[in-house]
Design a protein around this motif. Structure first.
Motif, short mmCIF file in Angstrom:
data_model
loop_
_atom_site.label_atom_id
_atom_site.label_comp_id
_atom_site.label_asym_id
_atom_site.label_seq_id
_atom_site.Cartn_x
_atom_site.Cartn_y
_atom_site.Cartn_z
N ILE A 186 -9.70 37.67 33.85
CA ILE A 186 -9.56 39.02 33.18
C ILE A 186 -10.04 39.97 34.08
O ILE A 186 -9.76 41.21 34.09
CB ILE A 186 -10.85 38.77 32.05
CG1 ILE A 186 -10.41 37.82 31.21
CG2 ILE A 186 -11.36 40.16 31.49
CD1 ILE A 186 -11.28 37.79 29.94
N THR A 187 -10.74 39.65 35.30
CA THR A 187 -11.27 40.67 36.28
C THR A 187 -10.10 41.38 36.91
O THR A 187 -10.04 42.45 37.25
CB THR A 187 -12.57 40.14 37.07
OG1 THR A 187 -13.49 39.96 36.52
CG2 THR A 187 -12.77 41.23 38.30
N SER A 188 -9.16 40.39 37.32
CA SER A 188 -8.02 40.78 38.03
C SER A 188 -7.20 41.70 37.09
O SER A 188 -6.52 42.67 37.60
CB SER A 188 -7.25 39.71 38.41
OG SER A 188 -6.48 38.84 37.57
N ILE A 189 -7.01 41.64 35.90
CA ILE A 189 -6.47 42.36 34.84
C ILE A 189 -7.24 43.67 34.58
O ILE A 189 -6.51 44.86 34.94
CB ILE A 189 -6.29 41.54 33.47
CG1 ILE A 189 -5.48 40.62 33.56
CG2 ILE A 189 -5.71 42.61 32.59
CD1 ILE A 189 -5.30 39.58 32.48
N LEU A 190 -8.50 43.61 34.68
CA LEU A 190 -9.11 44.98 34.30
C LEU A 190 -9.32 45.72 35.70
O LEU A 190 -8.99 47.11 35.62
CB LEU A 190 -10.44 44.79 34.01
CG LEU A 190 -10.60 44.25 32.43
CD1 LEU A 190 -12.02 43.68 32.15
CD2 LEU A 190 -10.26 45.03 31.64
N ALA A 191 -9.69 45.22 36.76
CA ALA A 191 -9.94 45.94 37.91
C ALA A 191 -8.66 46.08 38.95
O ALA A 191 -8.71 46.80 39.94
CB ALA A 191 -11.02 45.40 38.60
N GLY A 192 -7.56 45.26 38.79
CA GLY A 192 -6.69 45.05 39.58
C GLY A 192 -6.76 44.51 40.88
O GLY A 192 -7.93 43.75 40.87
N LYS A 193 -6.36 45.01 41.98
CA LYS A 193 -6.55 44.36 43.54
C LYS A 193 -7.71 44.64 43.82
O LYS A 193 -8.23 45.69 43.56
CB LYS A 193 -5.38 44.68 44.38
CG LYS A 193 -3.92 44.25 43.85
CD LYS A 193 -2.93 44.79 44.86
CE LYS A 193 -1.56 44.36 44.18
NZ LYS A 193 -0.34 44.79 45.21
N ASN A 194 -8.64 43.81 44.72
CA ASN A 194 -9.74 43.94 44.96
C ASN A 194 -9.80 44.73 46.25
O ASN A 194 -9.32 44.35 47.41
CB ASN A 194 -10.38 42.61 45.34
CG ASN A 194 -12.02 42.75 45.83
OD1 ASN A 194 -12.51 43.94 45.63
ND2 ASN A 194 -12.56 41.74 46.41
N THR A 195 -9.78 46.25 46.33
CA THR A 195 -9.42 46.97 47.47
C THR A 195 -10.67 47.24 48.14
O THR A 195 -11.69 47.82 47.60
CB THR A 195 -8.85 48.52 47.00
OG1 THR A 195 -7.66 48.19 46.12
CG2 THR A 195 -8.63 49.36 48.10
N LYS A 196 -10.56 47.09 49.33
CA LYS A 196 -11.70 47.32 50.42
C LYS A 196 -11.02 48.78 51.32
O LYS A 196 -9.95 48.39 51.86
CB LYS A 196 -11.95 46.23 51.39
CG LYS A 196 -12.46 45.02 50.80
CD LYS A 196 -13.83 45.01 49.93
CE LYS A 196 -14.32 43.89 49.62
NZ LYS A 196 -15.65 44.04 48.98
N LEU A 197 -12.24 49.62 51.19
CA LEU A 197 -11.65 50.74 51.87
C LEU A 197 -11.41 50.77 53.53
O LEU A 197 -10.42 51.14 54.01
CB LEU A 197 -12.89 51.94 51.61
CG LEU A 197 -12.50 53.34 52.43
CD1 LEU A 197 -11.36 53.66 51.99
CD2 LEU A 197 -13.84 54.30 52.19
N ALA A 198 -12.31 49.73 53.92
CA ALA A 198 -12.17 49.33 55.38
C ALA A 198 -10.98 48.73 55.79
O ALA A 198 -10.45 48.99 56.85
CB ALA A 198 -13.51 48.41 55.84
N ASP A 199 -10.56 47.87 54.77
CA ASP A 199 -9.34 47.30 55.11
C ASP A 199 -7.88 48.36 55.22
O ASP A 199 -7.14 48.39 55.89
CB ASP A 199 -8.95 46.28 53.95
CG ASP A 199 -9.83 44.98 54.09
OD1 ASP A 199 -10.34 44.87 54.99
OD2 ASP A 199 -10.01 44.08 53.07
N VAL A 200 -7.99 49.20 54.20
CA VAL A 200 -7.09 50.43 53.91
C VAL A 200 -6.96 51.21 55.09
O VAL A 200 -5.97 51.53 55.92
CB VAL A 200 -7.18 51.09 52.79
CG1 VAL A 200 -6.32 52.38 52.66
CG2 VAL A 200 -7.43 50.29 51.56
N MET A 201 -8.28 51.56 55.71
CA MET A 201 -8.22 52.43 56.88
C MET A 201 -7.69 51.55 58.20
O MET A 201 -7.43 52.25 59.27
CB MET A 201 -9.74 53.04 57.14
CG MET A 201 -10.05 53.73 55.88
SD MET A 201 -11.77 54.25 55.90
CE MET A 201 -11.76 55.39 57.64
N ARG A 202 -7.76 50.26 58.25
CA ARG A 202 -7.31 49.50 59.40
C ARG A 202 -5.89 49.22 59.27
O ARG A 202 -5.25 48.97 60.37
CB ARG A 202 -7.91 48.27 59.51
CG ARG A 202 -9.45 48.19 59.84
CD ARG A 202 -9.78 46.73 60.14
NE ARG A 202 -9.97 45.77 59.08
CZ ARG A 202 -11.02 45.89 58.58
NH1 ARG A 202 -12.24 46.42 58.97
NH2 ARG A 202 -11.43 45.18 57.30
#
Length: 401
Positions: free
Chosen positions: A373-389
């Protein structure tokens, strides 16, 4: 070289960006249509990449001091009897703070570097977007010269209208109206002080949060086929939510004048490009995910942090704004898709959907079901640090104009 930036909008995204750009040595002017800080707004579940950003900005302690702590909420019937329990922290995959929108803005505003110039009660009337800079004309006749104009002025953005075209080209209405206001009612405060409460109702819903100053914050949402915002939001609220029972008559009775109410349609913004020349959009102006996604404030702050980072490291402003979009668009589109898929459960439109929502919430006690349910509600588990890399096709040298 110092980047001179005009930011339109002294909301969450605009203030966060002003903080970052000034901290990086930039010259920043923020212009805001409202005559002063806006007191309207609802309680926000603040989590995800926005928390990473405020920690990196050194503002996490201030956010924690402003936060409320609701371990759970109750869906209640018209007599106030609990029908289901919500555990919002279980949906966030990490730390979560409950914050009033005006309190988020206050923390950002009060911690702005002294160099930031903040102008209220004015807005843009003209934008001249050139290859070597941008000229901004304000409604009082003031002309500002800058290297970059940022439209952080919300879902009904003036910058977007002036530079990218009419709002109806980019706005996707999700079939809901929403409202928020605060009121004084000691009896309602006493009833809701241990957990936030939402009416367990079809097609319309009101929520109540007891605030530390004795007031009660109210959040409301209802289905409407017509996206038009009413001329009198107070009267519209009193009509739309009449007959819900429990404490709602007291809330409707205490509903303040229209100028003290937040009222808007629930919608998303979908733009093919977030920037053109020396103009870029940020936050809801570029990528509103809607309140159904529950992460607008988080994405606004973390997006501002990412944009500032791109401006600090890209060889040109244009490369920085393009890199920002390449990195951030996949994150935003994931949240937008999730919001659209969850609309049915966010506000049920039939008794059957209402019962199914109760069942789904009951299953959140089962760990593997909770993860799904969390995966449906919140979507992908985005980490800002990962995006910036991730590579964004920018060089590592400092930005120049």
């Amino acid at each position: 070289m110092t980047v001179r930036t005009v930011i339109c909008g002294a909301g969450i995204s605009g203030l966060a960006l002003a903080h970052r750009l000034a901290a990086q040595g930039g010259e920043v002017v923020v212009v805001e249509r409202a005559p002063g800080p806006r007191p309207q707004g609802y309680m926000i579940d603040f989590f995800g990449p926005g928390l990473e950003a405020v920690e990196a900005m050194g503002l996490l302690p201030a956010f924690e001091r402003a936060a409320y702590h609701y371990d759970e909420g109750h869906l209640v019937d018209r007599n106030g009897r609990p029908r289901a329990t919500l555990r919002t922290k279980a949906f966030s995959r990490g730390p979560l703070l409950n914050l009033m929108r005006p309190d988020i803005e206050a923390v950002l505003r009060e911690n702005l570097p002294a160099e930031v110039e903040l102008r209220y009660d004015t807005t843009l009337t003209q934008v001249a977007n050139r290859t070597d800079g941008v000229t901004v004309t304000l409604e009082d006749g003031t002309v500002l010269q800058a290297d970059l104009l940022v439209g952080a002025d919300g879902i009904h953005s003036t910058v977007r209208r002036l530079v990218f075209g009419p709002e109806d080209h980019y706005l996707r209405y999700l079939g809901l109206h929403t409202a928020a206001f605060t009121f004084d009612a000691p009896d309602v405060h006493a009833t809701t002080k241990h957990a936030f409460c939402l009416t367990d109702s079809v097609n319309r819903q009101m929520g109540f949060y007891a605030l530390r100053d004795g007031r009660v914050a109210t959040f409301a949402v209802h289905h409407s086929a017509d996206p038009t915002i009413p001329d009198d939001p107070r009267a519209a609220i009193q009509r739309a939510y009449a007959g819900l029972g429990w404490v709602t008559p007291r809330a409707l009775e205490q509903c303040p004048p229209p100028e003290d109410i937040y009222y808007d349609q629930v919608a998303q913004i979908e733009l093919p490009e977030w920037s053109t020349g020396r103009v870029v959009l940020l936050g809801d102006a570029a990528y509103a995910v809607s309140l159904i996604a529950g992460q607008g404030a988080s994405l606004g702050i973390s997006g501002a942090f990412l944009l500032a980072d791109q401006l600090a490291h890209a060889p040109t402003i244009e490369r920085a704004t393009a890199g920002f979009q390449r990195l951030w668009r996949p994150v935003v589109e994931d949240k937008q898709r999730n919001a659209r898929s969850m609309a049915r459960w966010f506000l049920p439109s039939s008794p059957t959907d209402l019962r199914l929502r109760r069942v789904m919430l009951g299953l959140t006690r089962v760990p593997f079901v909770m993860g799904y349910i969390t995966s449906i509600l919140a979507g992908k588990n985005t980490k800002l640090a990962d995006v910036m890399r991730r590579p964004s096709d920018t060089a590592t040298e400092s930005a120049v104009v």
